[in-house]
Design a protein around this motif. Structure first.
Motif, PDB file in Angstrom:
ATOM      1  N   UNK A   1       0.845  -1.206   0.000  1.00 22.91           N
ATOM      2  CA  UNK A   1       0.000   0.000   0.000  1.00 22.91           C
ATOM      3  C   UNK A   1       0.873   1.246   0.000  1.00 22.91           C
ATOM      4  N   UNK A   2       0.345   2.336  -0.474  1.00 19.63           N
ATOM      5  CA  UNK A   2       1.132   3.544  -0.593  1.00 19.63           C
ATOM      6  C   UNK A   2       0.711   4.675   0.346  1.00 19.63           C
ATOM      7  N   UNK A   3      -0.549   4.815   0.732  1.00 17.83           N
ATOM      8  CA  UNK A   3      -0.922   5.983   1.545  1.00 17.83           C
ATOM      9  C   UNK A   3      -0.391   5.876   2.974  1.00 17.83           C
ATOM     10  N   UNK A   5      -0.864   6.022   6.987  1.00 19.78           N
ATOM     11  CA  UNK A   5      -2.010   5.461   7.716  1.00 19.78           C
ATOM     12  C   UNK A   5      -3.099   6.494   8.009  1.00 19.78           C
ATOM     13  N   UNK A  34     -10.744   9.329  -7.458  1.00 20.38           N
ATOM     14  CA  UNK A  34      -9.890   9.174  -8.635  1.00 20.38           C
ATOM     15  C   UNK A  34      -8.754  10.208  -8.679  1.00 20.38           C
ATOM     16  N   UNK A  37      -7.277   9.591  -4.004  1.00 18.37           N
ATOM     17  CA  UNK A  37      -6.513   8.379  -3.681  1.00 18.37           C
ATOM     18  C   UNK A  37      -5.156   8.397  -4.378  1.00 18.37           C
ATOM     19  N   UNK A  38      -5.124   8.923  -5.599  1.00 18.87           N
ATOM     20  CA  UNK A  38      -3.838   9.026  -6.305  1.00 18.87           C
ATOM     21  C   UNK A  38      -2.890   9.938  -5.535  1.00 18.87           C
ATOM     22  N   UNK A  41      -1.768   8.114  -2.475  1.00 19.53           N
ATOM     23  CA  UNK A  41      -0.777   7.090  -2.830  1.00 19.53           C
ATOM     24  C   UNK A  41       0.601   7.711  -3.061  1.00 19.53           C
ATOM     25  N   UNK A  42       0.595   8.897  -3.640  1.00 25.89           N
ATOM     26  CA  UNK A  42       1.863   9.611  -3.886  1.00 25.89           C
ATOM     27  C   UNK A  42       2.337  10.374  -2.643  1.00 25.89           C
TER      28      UNK A  42
ATOM     29  N   UNK B  26      -5.948   1.380   5.007  1.00 24.13           N
ATOM     30  CA  UNK B  26      -5.316   2.068   3.872  1.00 24.13           C
ATOM     31  C   UNK B  26      -4.980   1.137   2.712  1.00 24.13           C
ATOM     32  N   UNK B  31      -4.203  -4.345  -3.709  1.00 25.05           N
ATOM     33  CA  UNK B  31      -3.288  -4.961  -2.738  1.00 25.05           C
ATOM     34  C   UNK B  31      -3.997  -6.039  -1.934  1.00 25.05           C
ATOM     35  N   UNK B  47       0.300   2.635  -9.544  1.00 22.82           N
ATOM     36  CA  UNK B  47      -0.348   2.871  -8.243  1.00 22.82           C
ATOM     37  C   UNK B  47      -0.866   4.291  -8.054  1.00 22.82           C
ATOM     38  N   UNK B  48      -1.074   5.037  -9.133  1.00 27.03           N
ATOM     39  CA  UNK B  48      -1.792   6.310  -8.981  1.00 27.03           C
ATOM     40  C   UNK B  48      -2.786   6.545 -10.120  1.00 27.03           C
ATOM     41  N   UNK B  67      -7.091   2.705  -6.863  1.00 26.12           N
ATOM     42  CA  UNK B  67      -7.719   3.951  -6.409  1.00 26.12           C
ATOM     43  C   UNK B  67      -8.991   3.688  -5.608  1.00 26.12           C
TER      44      UNK B  67
END
Lengths: 291, 166
Positions: A1-3, A5, A34, A37-38, A41-42, B26, B31, B47-48, B67
């Motif tokens: 996962x990227x985000x 917590x 859309x 979340x991107x 994630x970044x 999260x 995933x 992943x974006x 997403x």
């Protein structure tokens, strides 16, 4: 996962969402996700609480009533694109929504999410500016309405304060038989446009332009309504020379530059797109008048 | 510290089978499918939300698996690449057409392309080449072999139409 917590909260109703938005610290509202979340994630965005509006059915849906359209914030972009009722009375929406991302993102992406995110190249804020929409923001204390003209406060900065939820956008329909056009230039279909333009034209009984609305997207901090261009079009007979003059006027203003696109290129694209867009919108209005 | 991270149990139907599993708040849906359920056919590229490799069907519609949060899929019906073939292993018309027309290439982006096109051809069995190219615009193939992908999609559309007629 990227985000980073966060704690997820499922809002079951608008009242519940408003309560959460008013009480949770460092919270963000999640609609289609859309863009948000991107960004999470970044890790451009890190929140402690995410309030999911997806279960709040009461702020989804398309209502057409007495010449006025109201789109609930949680209305999916795909629903706007596929609504035959909307395409019949406001055809530019279908044309513009076809440029919004891709089928996968339109399946999740929402009207309210796009307006709240307020990307300068986004089509939905451009449509709201073109249609003189009003945006309703609801909080625990009640609701308020903001005109789209006053809504952008700067680059990706809408007039939304903490605790407020964008719940709907509403606008008056243009007269039957009006002409429309939306077009943009992007590297790949569905990508952010380097420049985009939307036009609405209503002809009067003499075939002159009785009313015009023109916007540019992707060229500045937010959707750019071209009032000066609309003024020189109004009360004139449609002609190639008129469209060329309007396009030159549109392209004369300062525009943004980035790593890919210079200001001069955006101005060039704007000039070409505005001329073509006005030409097609007027042709459609003329065609409707003779139908 | 990891124990303190917000988690919850979700129940959803994946490829026709109900699953109940715990996930971190999260975690993305993609995933969760890979690490929570071991369904590693769904691939994560960027992943974006740009590349489309993670595309899965949620309640029949193509969405970006990177997403959407796993917790948002509570109660949903999810279809992944593992769910496209019949239970007896027979490939779907689209999968067969990809084999026959060399639409797979390296295969990394293929699951996302197949799920995208499965939903698209279901709704648009008469799609022509420009429409298929537009439908594919949200899926990036780094082998850049779009011609064979489009050829495969057109062949699958023909098979689906003929099947519908039979």
């Amino acid at each position: 996962m990227k985000p980073a917590p966060f704690t997820y909260h499922r809002a079951g109703s608008l009242a519940e969402a408003a309560e959460m938005a008013a009480t949770l610290d460092n919270a963000r509202l999640l609609s289609g996700g859309q863009s948000l979340m991107a960004m999470m994630n970044l890790r451009y965005v890190a929140v402690d609480h995410l309030i999911d509006l997806n279960p709040v059915a009461e702020i989804a849906g398309i209502a057409i009533d007495g010449g006025r359209v109201t789109l609930g914030a949680m209305t999916r972009q795909r629903a706007v694109l596929e609504s035959d009722a909307l395409a019949a009375c406001c055809p530019i929406l279908r044309e513009a929504l076809g440029f919004v991302g891709h089928v996968q993102t339109r399946n999740r992406g929402t009207v309210g999410g796009s307006l709240a995110h307020l990307d300068p190249a986004a089509e939905l804020p451009g449509m709201a500016a073109l249609l003189d929409a009003e945006i309703t923001l609801t909080s625990r204390g009640g609701a308020r309405t903001v005109a789209m003209a006053d809504y952008p406060q700067g680059y990706m900065t809408p007039d939304i304060v903490d605790g407020e939820i964008l719940t709907s956008v509403a606008f008056d329909l243009w007269p039957e038989g009006h002409g429309w056009d939306f077009r943009e230039f992007a590297q790949r279909h569905g990508d952010f446009a380097m420049a985009g333009v939307g036009s609405l034209i209503a002809l009067d009984a003499d075939g002159r332009i009785g009313r015009a609305a023109v916007i540019l997207i992707g060229v500045g901090d937010g959707p750019l309504r071209l009032r000066d261009v609309e003024d020189i079009l109004t009360d004139e007979a449609p002609s190639g020379a008129l469209f060329a003059a309007a396009a030159a006027m549109a392209a004369a203003r300062p525009m943004s530059a980035d790593a890919l696109v210079t200001e001069a290129y955006r101005q060039h694209l704007s000039r070409v797109l505005v001329r073509r867009s006005l030409t097609r919108a007027c042709a459609r209005a003329t065609e409707a008048a003779h139908a | 510290m990891p124990d303190a991270l917000p988690r919850r149990r979700i129940t959803l139907t994946v490829n026709g089978k109900e699953h109940s599993a715990e996930t971190e708040d999260r975690y993305s849906l993609a995933d969760f499918l890979r690490h929570g359920l071991g369904l590693t056919g769904t691939h994560l590229g960027c992943e974006h939300g740009v590349c489309g490799a993670c595309t899965v069907l949620v309640n029949g519609e193509a969405v970006r698996g990177c997403l959407m949060l796993a917790v948002q899929a509570e109660g949903c019906r999810v279809t992944t690449i593992e769910g496209l073939a019949d239970d007896d292993g027979a490939l779907s018309p689209l999968q067969q057409a990809f084999m026959d027309n060399h639409g797979l290439q390296c295969g990394f982006c293929t699951p996302g392309i197949l799920t995208t096109l499965t939903a698209y051809l279901r709704d648009h069995p008469n799609a022509d080449e420009p429409e298929i190219r537009e439908a594919l615009s949200g899926n990036i193939c780094r082998c850049t072999g779009y011609d064979t992908i489009v050829r495969a999609a057109l062949a699958a559309a023909r098979t689906i139409r003929e099947g519908a007629k039979a």
